[in-house]
Write a protein that holds these residues in place. Structure first.
Motif: not given
Length: 303
Positions: A60-79
């Motif tokens: 999993x990759x996690x991207x943090x958008x500091x201004x909004x406090x949003x943490x985005x989890x990016x992953x792949x399910x069967x590509x």
């Protein structure tokens, strides 16, 4: 006659050494732009991406958008790309508290330099634990994910601590100091399996074994300034570099002396600082200010 033969042999050896040395400093450039591109995602409403990390298992990759406090989890399910969003700001932690974010298999650790705490979240955003480390780990420089839900902490004195997510110290050592690694020279770093990889200020990439303390050069020469790098579980090396005019992202085969460039853009110092590379499963993400591009690793290598 003997002198002539001896001189001839010496000349052959010298010529061989010259060609051998010049061969080390040579890469064949191959351009395969966008052939392996799978998707391009952009999120302008969330503000700039301030932190991007991958978990220890590179699932999993996690991207943090500091201004909004949003943490985005990016992953792949069967590509197939999937995304989950959650907000990590709450009564315990605010925008000014964020020092770094570390992702483990089932936990996300938010490192706060301000109040000297580690906030442990589940990978769905729920707060699980708060570690008050106080002065136990003075002058923390790096916090890295390690296997079996552990954290590897390196401080400015080159001391290494291995702790669990409850804050218990499992072991500590100063083998990095004994190997005379200059921590201040580390520009970028990542961890894969039992190896700590880092880009040094001498434009070389090193591989340090956490188990044995052995330090080797993974890439001991490259003609251009390396900006960032990423290494996947199969030891495939990807770098971003500057050729003076453009920023380029490439797969590097040091054994075959081949550099496959699969993405480029005009050099912009502001954007250059924010370009990061992450390997997730069999994909590589090129992360910019407000989004990312996804490439298939096998397509890049086998093109």
């Amino acid at each position: 006659m003997k002198k002539t033969i001896l001189i001839f042999i010496i000349l052959i050896i010298l010529i061989g050494e010259i060609y051998s040395d010049s061969d080390v400093n040579y890469f064949k450039i191959k351009e395969v732009y966008d052939n392996a591109l799978e998707n391009y995602s952009i999120y302008p409403d969330l503000g700039p991406i301030s932190v991007s990390v991958v978990d220890y298992q590179s699932k999993n990759a996690y991207l943090f958008f500091k201004k909004k406090g949003i943490l985005m989890k990016v992953f792949f399910n069967n590509s197939s790309e999937e995304v989950i969003l959650f907000n990590i700001y709450n009564k315990y932690i605010s925008e000014d508290d964020i020092g770094n974010i570390i992702a483990l298999r089932n936990n996300i650790i938010v490192f706060s330099k301000k109040d000297k705490k580690l906030y442990i979240f589940s990978n769905n955003g729920g707060l699980k634990n708060i570690i008050k480390y106080g002065n136990t780990f003075n002058d923390i420089k790096y916090i890295l994910p390690y296997k079996n839900e552990k954290l590897l902490i390196i401080n400015n004195s080159n001391k290494i601590y291995l702790i669990d997510i409850k804050g218990k110290i499992i072991s500590n050592t100063d083998i990095i100091k004994n190997l005379k690694i200059n921590v201040a020279s580390i520009i970028k770093y990542t961890i894969e399996n039992d190896y700590f990889y880092y880009l040094s200020s001498d434009n070389k990439i090193y591989r340090y074994s956490i188990k044995t303390g052995e330090n080797k050069k993974e890439l001991d020469w490259f003609p251009n300034r390396i900006i960032d790098f990423s290494i996947d579980s199969n030891n495939n090396l990807f770098i971003s570099y500057s050729d003076g005019k453009k920023l380029k992202v490439a797969y590097v085969s040091y054994t075959n002396k081949i550099v496959k460039v699969f993405y480029e853009l005009l050099l912009d110092e502001i954007f250059e600082i924010n370009v990061r590379l992450l390997n997730v499963n069999d994909h590589i993400l090129i992360i910019g200010n407000r989004g990312y591009r996804i490439y298939k690793v096998n397509k890049i290598i086998n093109e």
